[in-house]
Design a protein around this motif. Structure first.
Motif, PDB file in Angstrom:
ATOM      1  N   PHE B 242      -3.864   2.371  -8.154  1.00 23.59           N
ATOM      2  CA  PHE B 242      -2.904   1.382  -7.692  1.00 23.59           C
ATOM      3  C   PHE B 242      -1.625   1.418  -8.525  1.00 23.59           C
ATOM      4  O   PHE B 242      -0.539   1.623  -7.990  1.00 23.59           O
ATOM      5  N   PHE B 246       2.006   2.044  -7.005  1.00 20.43           N
ATOM      6  CA  PHE B 246       2.733   0.813  -6.715  1.00 20.43           C
ATOM      7  C   PHE B 246       4.104   0.831  -7.385  1.00 20.43           C
ATOM      8  O   PHE B 246       5.114   0.493  -6.769  1.00 20.43           O
ATOM      9  N   ARG B 250       5.578   1.843  -4.019  1.00 13.90           N
ATOM     10  CA  ARG B 250       5.069   0.692  -3.252  1.00 13.90           C
ATOM     11  C   ARG B 250       4.372   1.123  -1.966  1.00 13.90           C
ATOM     12  O   ARG B 250       4.360   0.375  -0.979  1.00 13.90           O
ATOM     13  N   GLY B 251       3.858   2.351  -1.926  1.00 16.25           N
ATOM     14  CA  GLY B 251       3.153   2.814  -0.724  1.00 16.25           C
ATOM     15  C   GLY B 251       4.071   3.531   0.259  1.00 16.25           C
ATOM     16  O   GLY B 251       3.595   4.132   1.207  1.00 16.25           O
ATOM     17  N   VAL B 262      -3.514   0.215  -2.668  1.00 13.87           N
ATOM     18  CA  VAL B 262      -2.149  -0.280  -2.493  1.00 13.87           C
ATOM     19  C   VAL B 262      -2.044  -1.038  -1.171  1.00 13.87           C
ATOM     20  O   VAL B 262      -1.447  -2.114  -1.093  1.00 13.87           O
TER      21      VAL B 262
END
Lengths: 272, 304
Positions: B242, B246, B250-251, B262
């Motif tokens: 994550f 992230f 942020r994906g 995420v």
């Protein structure tokens, strides 16, 4: 001739390994000493006049200092608790036979494997209801979910290596189990306990997801604050990298101390 | 739960009472129960409710399996799981290959100082705060002044908008993951190589000059347990991944780097649909438990 060319290749290979592992780290540290103009230069600047401005800025920034303080409090407290709870459990796992031991062991391992997001959702709701969001306590407790298994594992391993004759002798002298634990296992197992404590500290210090979700303003940890600088149009790169360096430096030193145990700590001892 | 009672054939003189293990274990087990099991049960219950805290007026009614059916028929959830799998099969072969090469370099006799230095530096990526790895990634892969584009330029390849393009962003998180976890593979293989008895290795060196034959017939058996551990552990790690992603992407962009943790985090804490997110988390937990079972079955023979 073949021998020496092999040697040269070996040296080149090893140098490549060192460059590979250190480059991103070096790039962060060097950026933290560059002026914003040098950071934004394209092509990148390799030789530059170092500046301490970013460090001056972050050490004057109460947000950064507070965050480092929060991280310190949380990582230390959770580590202390993990050792306090984990060492006796490790003693039991190392010395006693009882039913359910392998189930217990399985449970500890799966805690190591579980994604923090699985617990972050319910813990968020529970903490919201208990008004525990944005407190040190909630992070101290939730970090135990991965610290406790690590401490239990490493200490169990360490305690198993203590010769049982010592215990026999103590028992003949009439020592009870708690005394044996306190007087024999704790002192002789101290190296393992220290290693497990260092791991626990590193993992807690490095954690982001729980800290992001469970804190707001007061208890933001260092990684959360460093990440929060990453918004806006012109990013304060120097400040971000200086904060990053300040976060990474202490744990890197710790990690170097326990480097011999790194594999054991990360695999829960599946490979020796 | 675990029942902590002694086995029936109690030997009379063990030096401890039947409840002794219990007292030593109770504090740790009790704590893990409160912070681990109880929230998991709570998540399980939440996964059967409509639980959107952005709309508290709706209340939190039980809706049966509605969340699960919507998750299991939700293309984006499957897409994020698939992407996580894709990430795993991209990074792992590279990490294993590079890790093996590094381990062999470190195992080879000679070059004492350089070797110990290289060994020590391997710890640096592993200890680097995952979020900071993401920050470094943002710096290195910056479109305008990132050093990654400078490297590309050395090879005559034009500048890429790494984090702004779908393949670029995926490649960037792959590269940062390889940087961080290759040392882990190297250390595990190195531990395996050092288990090969010296005489056997010497004898084999006299037999053959082929490094490949040596690796395949002499060293490989000692590398297998480590390799198995890596395959399983890294799969759990990728499902957990994550922080780095992230911070870096942020994906995004789009859903190019939307790995499963995420994605669930966004459903839970951006959309505030905690019911759906809990159902997703429970499914993720089930996968993780299967992986842990496998890990134990394969690698902890002496415990079972």
């Amino acid at each position: 001739m073949r021998f020496s060319s092999g040697k040269i290749l070996h040296a080149i290979g090893l140098t490549a390994v060192i460059l590979f592992t250190l480059f991103p780290f070096y790039w962060m540290v060097s950026a933290s000493f560059k002026t914003q103009a040098d950071i934004l230069a394209s092509p990148p600047v390799w030789v530059f006049a170092p500046t301490l401005d970013h460090y001056r800025e972050i050490f004057a920034d109460s947000k950064v200092l507070g965050a480092v303080g929060n991280s310190l409090i949380i990582a230390t407290a959770t580590t202390a608790l993990a050792v306090l709870l984990g060492a006796p459990a490790a003693f039991a796992l190392a010395r006693y036979e009882f039913r359910g031991k392998s189930d217990l062991w399985f449970w500890f391992i799966s805690n190591r494997m579980t994604s923090p997001i699985v617990l972050a959702l319910p813990v968020y709701i529970l903490a919201l209801q208990l008004k525990m969001l944005d407190t040190h306590l909630v992070l101290i407790l939730i970090y135990l979910t991965f610290n406790l298994p690590i401490v239990v594992w490493i200490c169990t391993d360490q305690f198993k290596s203590i010769p049982p004759d010592l215990e026999q002798a103590a028992r003949l002298d009439g020592a009870d189990q708690f005394t044996i634990f306190r007087k024999i296992y704790l002192p002789l197992g101290a190296p393992g306990i220290a290693v497990s404590a260092i791991f626990s500290f590193i993992f807690s210090w490095n954690e982001l997801l729980y800290a992001l979700v469970l804190t707001r303003r007061d208890v933001q940890t260092a990684p959360v604050v460093a990440t929060s600088f990453m918004s806006g149009y012109e990013l304060p790169w120097g400040k971000i990298m200086a904060t990053g360096t300040v976060i990474v430096l202490p744990v890197t030193i710790f990690a170097l101390i326990v480097s011999r145990h790194m594999v054991r700590g990360l695999t829960m001892g599946a490979t020796k | 739960m675990t029942s902590i009672t002694p086995p029936p054939q109690v030997r009379p003189n063990r030096g401890y009472g039947r409840w002794t293990p219990f007292w030593f274990l109770a504090p740790a087990v009790f704590t893990l129960f409160i912070i681990g099991i109880y929230p998991t049960i709570f998540a399980l219950v939440t996964s059967f409710r409509r639980y959107n805290i952005a709309r508290p007026r709706d209340g939190f009614p039980f809706v049966g399996l509605e969340n699960y059916t919507s998750v299991l028929t939700d293309g984006t959830f499957w897409a994020s799981l698939f992407l996580t799998g894709q990430f795993y099969v991209t990074v792992l072969p590279i990490e294993i290959a590079l890790g093996l090469v590094i381990a062999l370099l470190l195992h080879k006799p000679g070059m004492g100082f350089l070797k110990s230095l290289a060994r020590v530096t391997l710890v640096v990526p592993l200890a680097t705060t995952y979020a900071v790895v993401g920050l470094i990634g943002r710096l290195i892969f910056n479109r305008d002044f990132g050093v990654a584009n400078w490297f590309l330029d050395l090879f005559g390849i034009g500048a890429l908008d790494w984090l702004g393009s779908q393949t670029g962003a995926f490649a960037a998180i792959v590269i940062m993951d390889i940087w961080q976890w290759t040392p882990f593979c190297a250390l595990i293989f190195l531990a395996g190589l050092s288990m090969v008895p010296g005489e056997i290795e010497e004898a084999a060196r006299l037999e053959t000059s082929s490094k490949w034959a040596m690796l395949k017939h002499v060293q490989l058996p000692y590398l297998m347990p480590g390799l198995t551990a890596l395959l399983i552990l890294r799969s759990a790690d990728v499902l957990k991944l994550f922080d780095m992603v992230f911070v870096m992407t942020r994906g995004g962009p789009g859903s190019a780097t939307d790995l499963v943790s995420v994605y669930i985090q966004r459903v839970g804490f951006r959309v505030f649909d905690l019911g759906t997110a809990s159902a997703q988390a429970i499914l993720l937990l089930i996968i993780t438990i299967l992986i842990s079972r496998l890990y134990i079955r394969v690698l902890y023979k002496e415990v079972n």
